[in-house]
Design an enzyme around this catalytic site. Structure first.
Site, PDB file in Angstrom:
ATOM      1  N   TYR A   1     -43.186  -4.687 -55.174  1.00 25.91           N
ATOM      2  CA  TYR A   1     -43.100  -5.613 -53.757  1.00 25.91           C
ATOM      3  C   TYR A   1     -44.370  -5.880 -53.369  1.00 25.91           C
ATOM      4  O   TYR A   1     -44.671  -7.205 -53.080  1.00 25.91           O
ATOM      5  CB  TYR A   1     -42.251  -4.815 -53.191  1.00 25.91           C
ATOM      6  CG  TYR A   1     -41.947  -5.793 -51.863  1.00 25.91           C
ATOM      7  CD1 TYR A   1     -41.006  -6.759 -51.636  1.00 25.91           C
ATOM      8  CD2 TYR A   1     -42.503  -5.401 -50.593  1.00 25.91           C
ATOM      9  CE1 TYR A   1     -40.767  -7.368 -50.390  1.00 25.91           C
ATOM     10  CE2 TYR A   1     -42.293  -5.901 -49.150  1.00 25.91           C
ATOM     11  CZ  TYR A   1     -41.566  -7.195 -49.297  1.00 25.91           C
ATOM     12  OH  TYR A   1     -41.170  -7.833 -48.242  1.00 25.91           O
TER      13      TYR A   1
ATOM     14  N   SER B   1     -30.972  -6.896 -45.176  1.00 27.91           N
ATOM     15  CA  SER B   1     -31.854  -6.346 -46.339  1.00 27.91           C
ATOM     16  C   SER B   1     -32.338  -4.960 -45.993  1.00 27.91           C
ATOM     17  O   SER B   1     -32.133  -3.873 -46.632  1.00 27.91           O
ATOM     18  CB  SER B   1     -33.156  -7.266 -46.782  1.00 27.91           C
ATOM     19  OG  SER B   1     -33.806  -6.604 -47.585  1.00 27.91           O
TER      20      SER B   1
END
Length: 246
Positions: free
Chosen positions: A144, A181
């Site tokens: 990420y 999320s």
């Protein structure tokens, strides 16, 4: 609410929930004509006053078809991203490629499709980056962080290349924001860490402000960057992180 975006056409990707949805609603409330897209169209239930559509931001042909419907785009907010939890050893090549495709390559494809629609009259592009990127390293964010670091680099390059066309490009870089999320990541981590409380503490412990950010706070910053009030701002990675990077 002001109408500082009146007359502007705005596209928001990943607008079905979380930051993307809050941005779509805020731009709508400030007078923009908003086109909201998401991979999952069912998430648009209850979202009024915007034009919604399905878009897979990893599909180049679908992106080209979508942007082919527009003669002019004034504002683009690209919110697509995927959070892989893990160290580099815990991220196999399949997950690495998935992370970079969803988070970084989608930005390349979407911005590349939008820019020709902005050249005639200028515009504002806003990418959703992250402080977990080239800005700061975080545990278990190898893929990420790399992908979001790429988004910031792409943002700066686009800003440099298209300033002459009056196209601005900035990246909004949130800290930990309370969103669907995040709640899913907390659930995913709860079993590993021994419960929801421990998992939530994992995220709140890195917030000097002692709380999560709110999607509306991120949307407010995006609305400013979309407006002419920010006409002198381009090529910036702007942290909105509750003090993480102090």
């Amino acid at each position: 609410m002001s109408e500082r975006l009146k007359g502007k056409t705005a596209i928001v990707t990943a607008a079905g929930q979380g930051i993307g949805r809050a941005v779509a609603e805020r731009l709508r409330d400030e007078g923009a004509v908003v086109f909201a897209s998401d991979l999952n169209e069912t998430l648009f239930d209850g979202l009024a006053g915007v034009t919604t559509g399905q878009l897979d931001a990893t599909d180049k042909a679908a992106i080209d078809d979508y942007f082919g419907n527009f003669e002019r785009v004034d504002v683009l907010v690209h919110c697509v991203g995927y959070v892989h939890q893990g160290t580099i050893e815990e991220c196999d090549e399949t997950e690495w490629l998935r992370s970079t495709d969803i988070t970084l390559t989608s930005a390349y494809r979407v911005l590349r499709a939008a820019i020709p629609k902005m050249k005639a009259s200028g515009g504002s592009i806003i990418t959703i980056g992250s402080v977990a990127s080239s800005i700061k390293g975080f545990p278990r964010r190898a893929a990420y962080g790399a992908a979001k670091g790429g988004v910031i680099g792409l943002t700066k390059a686009v800003a440099a290349d298209y300033l002459k066309d009056r196209i601005r490009c900035n990246s909004v870089c949130p800290g930990t924001v309370d969103s669907p999320s995040l709640r899913q990541r907390i659930e995913d981590l709860a079993e590993e860490l021994g419960g929801r409380e421990a998992a939530e503490k994992f995220f709140t412990s890195r917030q000097p402000s002692g709380r999560f950010g709110q999607v509306g706070e991120v949307a407010s910053l995006c609305a400013y960057l979309a407006s002419d009030e920010s006409a002198f701002v381009t090529g910036q990675a702007i942290n909105i992180d509750g003090g993480i990077t102090i």
